[in-house]
Structures are given as C-alpha cells and as structure tokens.
Design an enzyme around this catalytic site. Sequence first.
Site, mmCIF file in Angstrom:
data_model
loop_
_atom_site.group_PDB
_atom_site.id
_atom_site.type_symbol
_atom_site.label_atom_id
_atom_site.label_comp_id
_atom_site.label_asym_id
_atom_site.label_seq_id
_atom_site.Cartn_x
_atom_site.Cartn_y
_atom_site.Cartn_z
ATOM 1 N N GLY A 144 -9.706 -3.883 -2.180
ATOM 2 C CA GLY A 144 -10.646 -4.877 -1.677
ATOM 3 C C GLY A 144 -12.065 -4.592 -2.125
ATOM 4 O O GLY A 144 -12.819 -5.513 -2.486
ATOM 5 N N VAL A 199 -5.251 2.277 -0.211
ATOM 6 C CA VAL A 199 -5.175 1.574 -1.489
ATOM 7 C C VAL A 199 -5.576 0.107 -1.312
ATOM 8 O O VAL A 199 -6.301 -0.456 -2.130
ATOM 9 C CB VAL A 199 -3.775 1.681 -2.109
ATOM 10 C CG1 VAL A 199 -3.753 1.019 -3.484
ATOM 11 C CG2 VAL A 199 -3.343 3.133 -2.226
ATOM 12 N N ASP A 200 -5.116 -0.506 -0.241
ATOM 13 C CA ASP A 200 -5.535 -1.882 0.050
ATOM 14 C C ASP A 200 -7.047 -1.966 0.193
ATOM 15 O O ASP A 200 -7.693 -2.879 -0.348
ATOM 16 C CB ASP A 200 -4.882 -2.368 1.348
ATOM 17 C CG ASP A 200 -3.488 -2.926 1.147
ATOM 18 O OD1 ASP A 200 -3.141 -3.269 0.006
ATOM 19 O OD2 ASP A 200 -2.737 -3.008 2.135
ATOM 20 N N ILE A 201 -7.619 -1.030 0.943
ATOM 21 C CA ILE A 201 -9.058 -1.078 1.195
ATOM 22 C C ILE A 201 -9.839 -0.844 -0.096
ATOM 23 O O ILE A 201 -10.803 -1.566 -0.398
ATOM 24 C CB ILE A 201 -9.429 -0.057 2.278
ATOM 25 C CG1 ILE A 201 -8.871 -0.519 3.630
ATOM 26 C CG2 ILE A 201 -10.938 0.139 2.367
ATOM 27 C CD1 ILE A 201 -8.953 0.507 4.728
ATOM 28 N N ASP A 221 0.813 -1.210 0.000
ATOM 29 C CA ASP A 221 0.000 0.000 0.000
ATOM 30 C C ASP A 221 0.853 1.269 0.000
ATOM 31 O O ASP A 221 0.645 2.166 -0.824
ATOM 32 C CB ASP A 221 -0.929 -0.029 1.214
ATOM 33 C CG ASP A 221 -1.801 1.202 1.308
ATOM 34 O OD1 ASP A 221 -2.977 1.131 0.917
ATOM 35 O OD2 ASP A 221 -1.311 2.259 1.784
#
Length: 395
Positions: free
Chosen positions: A185, A180-182, A148
């Site tokens: 997802g 960015v990860d979220i 991220d």
Amino acid sequence: MTPTSLQGLKVLDLSRVLAGPWASQLLGDLGADVVKVERPGAGDDTRHWGPPWVAEPSAETGPQAAYFQCANRNKRSIAVDMATPDGQALLRELAAQADVVLENFKVGGLKQYGLDYDSLKALNPRLIYCSITGFGQTGPYAPRAGYDFLIQGMGGLMSLTGRADTEDGAGPQKVGVALVDIMTGLYATIGILAALNHRQTSGQGQHVDMALLDVQVATLANQAANYLVSGVAPKRMGNAHPNIVPYQDFPTADGDMILAVGNDGQFAKFCAVAGRPEWAIDERFASNPARVANRAALIPLLRQTTVMKTTAEWVAALEAAGVPCGPINRLNDVFADPQVQARGLLQHLQHPTLGEMPLVACPIRLSTTPVRNRLAPPTLGEHTQEVLAEWLGRA
C-alpha cells in the site's frame, strides 16, 4: 481552513481488504476525495472480520469489525453492483471524472466489466490507474491469487523470521501484522504520486502495476544484499541481527529488554554501565566485526549481566549513557507510552452512527499542509447519493 496536500484530487477506490485500502486511506489522509466502491449488502470483506466489533452488527449499519476501521478513514462509501450493466456504466462515469482509480482484482478480472485500464484510459487519458495483485500483471504467476501470508513465505521473509533452527520452538514465522500488504500500500501510494507528478508536465496518465511479491523481495533490504554478495542464504536468528552485535533482546530481572548497540562507542558505554569495561578492550569484542565473529562467546556473558537489574533500571541507566535500549511493550503499554501520547498517535473521530471511534493517527507530519482526519470509516453506502450529486451532478 488550512489546505491539504492532495486537495481536489479525486480517487475512485475499487479495492478491498488491506493493501489497496491502505493506499487509498493514505491518499485520503493527505486530502484526496476518496470514494470507496463496495458491494451492496456486503461491502468490503473486512467489515465482517470480527470480533472485535466497533459496535454490534445491526440492520442500520451492518457489520462494523475493528479490522475495517484500520484502513478506511477519510473515505466516502458508495454501494454499486459492478456485476450489473447499470453498475458498470455508473462506475465508468465516475472513472471519467477521477484522477486515480485503484483496484486489487485478479489480473484481467475487470476487463469483463469494461473497468480495466485500457477501457478507462479511452474515457479518461489523464487517468492514473493503479493495480495491486499478488504477482503483477506479467510473468508465469500473474493469474494466481496472492495473499500476505503466502507472499511472506514465497518472498523469503519467513525464512528469516523465527527462532534459529538450533533453538526450541524453531520454525518459520510470519510477521504479526500483514506487513506485505501494508508495504505494498505504501509503495502503491508512492507510485501514484510519481505518476501524478509526471502528469503535471505531460498531461498523460499511466498504469501503476504493483505486486505483493515484488514488494516483499524489494524490502528484504540488507538480508538480500548479504545473500547477493556472499551467495549464502541467511538463516533465522530469532531476534539477533546478522550484521550487528549486540542487537537483540536480553533477559532482565523482571522481563526482557531490547539492546540496540549500533557502533563501538555505544558498546564501550554499555560496558561501563554494566561494570565490565574490560569487554570494550577485549580483542574479541572491541569492534563490531569481532563481536559478530565471537557472538557465541559474548551473548551468554551479556545475558548473565542483564538479569541483574530490572528493565526500568537498565533503560534509565543506558539512556543516560546514550546507549539505545528499550522495553518490549504490549499494545496497552504502547498506547500508554508518554511519547506515543505526546505525538497524538491515538485519535478519536466522531462516527455518525457509532459515536466516538478510536483510531491510530497517520504518522506523516507536514508543516504547511498537515494531515486532517475529516471522516470516520464509513458505513456501507453511506455517501452514495452525496457522491453522485457532487461528481456527476445527479440530484
């Protein structure tokens, strides 16, 4: 019992850390049966990312970091060693029964185990297989690992975040959560649901290829559009907005507040509350394009005015006038906020070994098939025998 949206859907989750688990948690929130595959004796890396701990690590439960809890409710955990032939065979059996497989290994990393898309598609042609990587399955960066923080830098977000270069403390900043990860997802979940809908009519599964860099670039939104139209790369502006003025933080008598004026009517209302109605008819400030052009003149005037009242006084007066504004809350303020409490965003789930556990609720509100919190984040391997019995009929 009220049905859920994804009731009966089987998800085999081979992912770990955040982007993949965030997607599988959302599928679980919507009612899917999510089986999280973890390494025996270690589990998901985030189990160890403490303190803080939900409870002190023990021989019975292992590490239980608060971080792990944020992305792993409504799942069942099984402990399987995919590095062994027996573990690989077991996971292939489970994949043959699954509707969705989710993974975030390096490109090609699961091929050696016979757990890549092509291998599992041969066993289960209806399978939706979602891969989450830093850079996607193609392109010169595909073999690289992606994180991220790295992607926030490479994807332009950090060039937009932080104080302006002319201010003290200037320099690039990452967002305070792994955004960015979220977002990846969330996009992965949308891609999976789209593929499932296509399968309803075609009977065919497919590969969903998600890349953190793709998502970061796609979500640059108005900043990307500003650059593509103008050819000028936006710069860091602190809390200011490139296209709207005033739309930023302002000091008050006892702290700070957010003022989010979205149109000329709201600006006129603010001026009336502030006792400066002449600003609303000043040609420098009367329209938003004029306020953007004359930002340097207007903002100091506003700051001299906002410090004359407390945050609470401004919020009360401006809300009554219909001008969007609000405080800058710490997390203790957030969870004490009456709106947050009324919406039930803090929930508690009963954990089999750790007792009552506080969690942030899923924000999706469905009138007919509501989200249900069925399972607290699991202990490592808690459901291994249960899942093998239900999915494979093994006693």
